[in-house]
Design a protein around this motif. Structure first.
Motif, PDB file in Angstrom:
ATOM      1  N   VAL A  90      -2.251 -26.466  -2.630  1.00 45.71           N
ATOM      2  CA  VAL A  90      -3.047 -26.181  -1.435  1.00 45.71           C
ATOM      3  C   VAL A  90      -2.370 -26.818  -0.229  1.00 45.71           C
ATOM      4  N   VAL A  96      -3.134 -28.936   2.689  1.00 41.02           N
ATOM      5  CA  VAL A  96      -4.258 -29.773   3.092  1.00 41.02           C
ATOM      6  C   VAL A  96      -4.317 -29.998   4.599  1.00 41.02           C
ATOM      7  N   MET A 122     -13.367 -29.887   4.828  1.00 40.14           N
ATOM      8  CA  MET A 122     -12.676 -28.839   4.073  1.00 40.14           C
ATOM      9  C   MET A 122     -13.245 -28.749   2.663  1.00 40.14           C
ATOM     10  N   GLN A 168     -14.885 -25.517   1.237  1.00 42.65           N
ATOM     11  CA  GLN A 168     -14.310 -24.928   0.040  1.00 42.65           C
ATOM     12  C   GLN A 168     -15.399 -24.694  -1.015  1.00 42.65           C
ATOM     13  N   GLY A 174      -7.390 -21.923   0.204  1.00 44.09           N
ATOM     14  CA  GLY A 174      -7.668 -22.127  -1.211  1.00 44.09           C
ATOM     15  C   GLY A 174      -7.969 -20.833  -1.925  1.00 44.09           C
ATOM     16  N   THR A 175      -7.180 -19.795  -1.650  1.00 39.85           N
ATOM     17  CA  THR A 175      -7.411 -18.510  -2.302  1.00 39.85           C
ATOM     18  C   THR A 175      -6.077 -17.792  -2.473  1.00 39.85           C
TER      19      THR A 175
END
Lengths: 246, 246
Positions: free
Chosen positions: B84, B86, B154, B158, B203-204
């Motif tokens: 990810v 960040v 986040m 998420q 995150g995808t």
DNA sequence: CGGGGGTTTGAGTCCGTTCAAAATACGTGG
DNA sequence: CCACGTATTTTGAACGGACTCAAACCCCCG
């Protein structure tokens, strides 16, 4: 029922900072005798019951707290009412410093999850200590830097790991504090949290937590009965987090 | 192709810290003339190309960096290779201080996402500045405290928001730096990232990012053509994040 | 022994993933 | 300036993990 913590609902307790603060390697370990005296005179120690709130999202951050005993959860809630537990705080840990140092209102709610004994250190005293002893600031700098590391790890896990693996990770964490090793290698622990709180910690729903427990139990990694968990195979629990390529 | 950044592959540039560090309200604003001189002599400024790596997960954290220009991403990867982004770091921001202050190896990889000019400040100089000027430590304390706040946000997003809402939030962030307001109220922006990086940030997956774009476009909130996005209705983009109860 | 919170179970649904292929944009060299 | 090769983006269909809602169950406590 969540009640607001105030002097009326939490009883003060007399005790000295000396033993609790310096013995372990906490942020406070850099304090001099003198500093501890100052802290001792300023701090207020109280006992809180589960459900009480130390501070609420939106409150001014004008104090920090030091846990003697018990457990506190830091909960973050959005405008839609969705919530996650971003951290658990245990005995000997400090909390509430984040927004204090960011000089911002509280961004989390500190909720007492188990009966706790907690010292409050007001902001003025903190500022005085920080000036008196610059090393204290660097200690907190390191503390927060590590918190940030933990938060990023949670974000990564939340993103890439299924609930089952996140639960495995959580069990490995709770084991340290609440586990009781048996001589056959298994580890017994009584969970200090209900399913709802576990779900808030894992970023999921209570039903899903139950099903994740069952999945682990089905594979003989753990045994579950309500809040009582027995870790049968520590290694395979570790493997849950990082399924090494086969 | 990701290449390692080293003196051979990044050309040094001569320039003074003076203008870039103190003008804005960065962590460095507390430095004295003297301090800046010290920094000036110690810092090394270089130009990096997209794809280069400033530091890698696992490296010792013995320096911090200050962005003159460009964009850097902090990427966190687990043992399984999942990743990810960040954080994004832009001009006038500092990076790499987290693990430096935590006194731990790098927990993220700093990857140059667009051509960048970056100053390196070695650890020894940092330590010297921190002793010389304790206020600097407190500045970074505040900086990291806010980073932690962002990371927790986040995490919350998420966990509780669908991709579409998270994309909306990201567009609102990118708009500030890359947006160009038209007189009809719409905002045009050329995305500085490809779908894969947007996906890592949200995150995808890239495909899901595309579909989220289309969903927003279908509802006339935005218009999309590749990396070119036009925000048609800023308000409803804001509503995506917090769907106010009707 | 009867609440009552907490936990489990089940069925249906949805969001996001996966995998594969087609379409498009982009950079480079001719 | 165009042609070509490569990287990126889009599209589609099938699958799956987690959510939702609702009901049943189970302790634990009074």
């Amino acid at each position: 029922m969540v009640t607001r913590a105030d002097p009326a609902s939490a009883e003060p307790v007399a005790e000295h900072c000396f033993e609790c603060l310096n013995r372990e390697r906490t942020e406070w370990c850099v304090l001099t005798h003198d500093d501890v005296d100052l802290l001792d005179r300023a701090k207020v120690q109280r006992v809180y019951q589960a459900g009480q709130v130390l501070f609420d999202q939106g409150d001014p951050a004008d104090a920090i707290y030091d846990m003697q005993d018990g457990m506190v959860g830091l909960r973050r809630t959005d405008e839609g009412g969705h919530t996650v537990l971003v951290a658990l705080i245990h005995a000997r840990q400090t909390l509430g410093y984040r927004d204090f140092f960011a000089d911002s209102p509280r961004h989390t709610t500190a909720e007492v999850l188990r009966p706790s004994t907690i010292c409050t250190v007001n902001g003025e005293t903190m500022h005085r200590l920080l000036v008196k002893n610059p090393a204290l600031g660097l200690q907190f700098l390191r503390r927060i830097a590590r918190d940030l590391d933990t938060a990023e790890e949670m974000l990564l896990h939340q993103t890439v790991l299924p609930v089952r693996a996140r639960l495995a990770h959580l069990l490995l964490t709770l084991r340290i504090r609440y586990g009781q090793a048996a001589e056959d290698g298994s580890i017994a622990l009584r969970l200090p949290l209900r399913r709802q709180d576990l779900a808030d910690l894992l970023g999921t729903r209570p039903e899903t937590v139950t099903r994740a427990f069952q999945a682990l139990a089905r594979d003989r990694v753990i045994r579950v009965r309500g809040r009582r968990v027995i870790i049968l195979d520590l290694d395979s629990l570790l493997d849950e987090i990082e399924p090494h390529a086969v």
